[in-house]
Design an enzyme around this catalytic site. Structure first.
Site, PDB file in Angstrom:
ATOM      1  N   HIS A 263       0.824  -1.221   0.000  1.00 15.34           N
ATOM      2  CA  HIS A 263       0.000   0.000   0.000  1.00 15.34           C
ATOM      3  C   HIS A 263       0.855   1.268   0.000  1.00 15.34           C
ATOM      4  O   HIS A 263       0.308   2.365  -0.107  1.00 15.34           O
ATOM      5  CB  HIS A 263      -0.916   0.037   1.222  1.00 15.34           C
ATOM      6  CG  HIS A 263      -2.022  -0.968   1.196  1.00 15.34           C
ATOM      7  ND1 HIS A 263      -2.938  -1.041   0.178  1.00 15.34           N
ATOM      8  CD2 HIS A 263      -2.351  -1.956   2.078  1.00 15.34           C
ATOM      9  CE1 HIS A 263      -3.792  -2.029   0.420  1.00 15.34           C
ATOM     10  NE2 HIS A 263      -3.450  -2.600   1.559  1.00 15.34           N
ATOM     11  N   SER A 264       2.157   1.130   0.149  1.00 12.96           N
ATOM     12  CA  SER A 264       3.020   2.302   0.265  1.00 12.96           C
ATOM     13  C   SER A 264       3.254   2.942  -1.099  1.00 12.96           C
ATOM     14  O   SER A 264       3.795   2.328  -2.013  1.00 12.96           O
ATOM     15  CB  SER A 264       4.362   1.907   0.893  1.00 12.96           C
ATOM     16  OG  SER A 264       5.229   3.019   0.951  1.00 12.96           O
TER      17      SER A 264
END
Length: 671
Positions: A263-264
């Site tokens: 998700h980064s």
């Protein structure tokens, strides 16, 4: 919980995997390692036969652990490790060829790489209520469940099918070129600065993250930097072992790490993720081993929006200046018209994801039109391939088989199309094609049938057998295009049952071991889940101890750092909650209208009722004994307080001479 500065060297030495005495073989690697022997009974440790040294290369798994050494030798090793200095020895060619011949052939084994530094990232807001603590699902104990899953896979497939190592490698986030390639120069600096200041803010009962971050999913501590640098070190070690074709190299590797990464975004943390682990690994492989193409197969329940975003950023197809990563927020509003980048140096990356379109980051109350569009994108052109497939409900095993063959396998068909085109169009230099590919897996287990209902609140999941099947197909793809090179990185999975059973299935699939449905029968998974708990105790009878599940649990628990399975209590919430207004949404829940990844809806952790509708929940497996129908399994009602990290009663500080000392007693943190 662990508080204090980055972990000292002696922490690493004390937190290598603990191996049962009967599994200890002779030293065989330059990194002070030991060899585990296969086919031994855990219960008869003292009677276990000793394997002759000449046969050591043919059996067992390898785990890097430290054995007692004379102090002066330990100091020399420590200096070599700290300064990355190694003696330049050039043995005679005859001796070199002889020693090379003795190295084992690991090409048919899967490397299991542990990261003890990953335990350093902990939730440290000691002033929040216990009900809030119970909702923190991204916790160090996830690695304990992964270890039990590893133990189960080794027990079922045999110790000679795997290698086990513990990584103590670290990188400096501020200086690592592969991190900066993915996240720019400023993000690592800002992240480390926030972690350094976290302790003071937490001690003042203040949030340690900026106001514009989603503090429900993201937390920091001083140990977070050590964890992140250890994670990147472990990822680079995995790349070295898989892409280095020297003696003793492997083809497949599973890396048990946290925090997750998919998700980064380049400069934006999200969904527990701070650094995009898989993209950093790809850039490292490209820089050191000439990787030209990579595919990311992501089977986490949630869309890897960060991984896909970085694929676009690195493709050269977006309009942005070369300093884009300096400040992702402000660069969107640059006054000067940026030039279109026609091409960018680096590997061509394809992203392929199977996920639930109704879950984070495309959940009602959080999703935007942009989020939904991104999670539904399917395109293959311009050396870029992004393909998203949405999970669907099913009623019977036959229906799931149909789903897998007609919809989910589309990821492999598109990946094959992407790699085939790249291989066919590759240039030929000196008689060799300039094509070198790798398969990277973002291995999330929160889509498991045994995951918490709160995490799977939208009613879609996969059977445990899926992870074996998907992994087997990934290896087949790698065998066709990548000389079998596969690197799998742990992403999601938040209940002990989902992680332990999912990792077991995943590792059996990587190794090509035949899957049997009884491996994930409800009674089996229930016992594996119990084995992840601090208060688990081995059965008292010899017959019960002979059960493969008990042996798997014992083996898995032996891999964790010292005391990580010990009973612990959460920090006391007796201290008053600060009056700071910014904490209101933290203590009471999430901001109105927003849903975060960790939202659990106060449901139990264990929920075997999530098996496919119409399938039986009673085990007919001969692998486990039956319980009385009147017996109540209290372990299903998991006490989240048992899953919180232990709280040390002191804080460490580094002196000017490099040594560490206790500087503050913290008895008030004990529960």
């Amino acid at each position: 919980m662990i508080m204090g500065p980055p972990v000292p060297r002696d922490f690493l030495e004390q937190n290598r995997p603990i191996i049962p005495e009967h599994l200890i073989g002779q030293l065989w690697t330059p990194s002070v390692g030991i060899r585990l022997q296969g086919g031994l009974d855990v219960e008869n440790a003292r009677e276990a036969p000793k394997t002759p040294a000449k046969e050591e290369a043919d059996i067992g798994i390898h785990a890097t652990v430290v054995t007692p050494l004379p102090e002066e030798i330990a100091d020399q090793i420590s200096r070599l490790q700290l300064h990355d200095e190694r003696p330049q020895l050039e043995p005679p060619k005859e001796e070199l060829s002889k020693s090379t011949a003795l190295l084992p052939d690991n090409s048919n084994k899967t490397l299991l790489l542990l990261s003890p530094l990953s335990y350093m990232h902990v939730f440290s807001r000691k002033w929040v209520p216990k009900r809030y603590l119970a909702s923190i699902v991204e916790r160090p104990q996830r690695l304990n469940a992964s270890a039990v899953g590893i133990g189960a896979a080794i027990t079922l497939a045999g110790a000679d099918a795997y290698l086990l190592e513990s990584s103590a490698e670290t990188v400096n986030l501020e200086e690592c070129p592969h991190v900066m390639k993915v996240h720019g120069k400023n993000w690592p600096n800002r992240l480390k600065s926030l972690c350094r200041s976290a302790s003071d803010k937490l001690n003042e009962n203040k949030l340690e993250v900026p106001d514009d971050w989603n503090s429900g999913d993201i937390y920091l501590s001083e140990g977070t930097v050590s964890a992140l640098e250890g994670v990147i070190g472990a990822v680079q070690s995995a790349v070295d072992r898989v892409f280095d074709n020297g003696p003793g190299s492997v083809k497949r590797c599973f890396v048990s790490i946290r925090p997750p990464g998919h998700h980064s975004h380049p400069c934006t943390p999200s969904g527990f993720c701070l650094i995009n682990n898989v993209h950093v690994g790809i850039q490292y492989a490209a820089a050191k081993y000439g990787l030209t193409h990579a595919i990311i197969l992501d089977f986490d329940l949630h869309h890897g929006d960060g991984s896909q975003d970085i694929c676009w950023k690195l493709s050269g197809l977006e309009e942005h200046d070369e300093d884009f990563y300096r400040n992702e927020e402000s660069s969107q509003h640059e006054a000067a018209e940026p030039e279109r980048v026609k091409s960018m140096q680096g590997p061509k990356i394809g992203y392929f994801s199977l996920h639930d379109i109704n879950s984070f980051p495309t959940e009602v109350g959080y999703a935007t039109a942009e989020h939904i569009k991104n999670a539904s994108t399917c395109v293959i052109a311009h050396d870029l391939c992004i393909w998203n497939v949405h999970m669907e409900p099913y009623s019977t095993p036959e229906e799931f088989d149909e789903l897998y063959m007609t919809r989910y396998s589309e990821l492999f068909r598109r990946a094959k199309q992407f790699l085939s085109a790249a291989r066919d169009s590759a240039q030929i230099i000196d008689g060799n094609k300039t094509f070198k590919a790798g398969v990277f897996l973002s291995a999330g287990f929160d889509g498991s049938e045994f995951e918490d209902k709160g995490m799977q609140r939208h009613g879609v999941h996969v059977p445990t057998s899926f992870y074996s099947r998907f992994s087997h197909d990934a290896v087949a793809l790698a065998n066709t295009f990548c000389d079998g090179r596969v690197i799998s990185l742990l992403e999601g999975g938040y209940s002990d049952a989902a992680i332990a059973s999912g990792v077991m299935s995943h590792l059996l699939g990587l190794q090509g071991h035949e899957w049997i449905d009884e491996y994930a029968a409800p009674d089996v998974v229930r016992q594996l889940e119990k084995g992840c708990k601090p208060r688990w105790a081995a059965p008292k009878t010899a017959q019960a101890n002979d059960n493969w599940i008990v042996r798997a649990i014992k083996l898995g628990r032996s891999f964790g750092p010292a005391n990580v399975f010990a009973t612990s209590s959460p920090p006391s919430s007796a201290t008053s909650t600060p009056k700071n207004q910014q904490l209101g949404s933290i203590v009471s829940g999430t901001p109105a209208g927003r849903m975060i990844l960790r939202d659990r809806r106060n449901t139990p952790v264990y929920s075997h009722t999530q098996r496919a509708p119409g399938s039986t929940t009673k085990s007919s497996s001969p692998l486990v004994g039956r319980k009385s129908q009147n017996a109540v399994d209290q372990s299903c009602l998991t006490d989240q307080s048992e899953q919180m990290p232990a709280v040390p009663k002191h804080r460490l500080a580094q002196k000017e001479d490099g040594t560490w000392a206790i500087i503050q007693q913290m008895d008030h943190l004990s529960a």
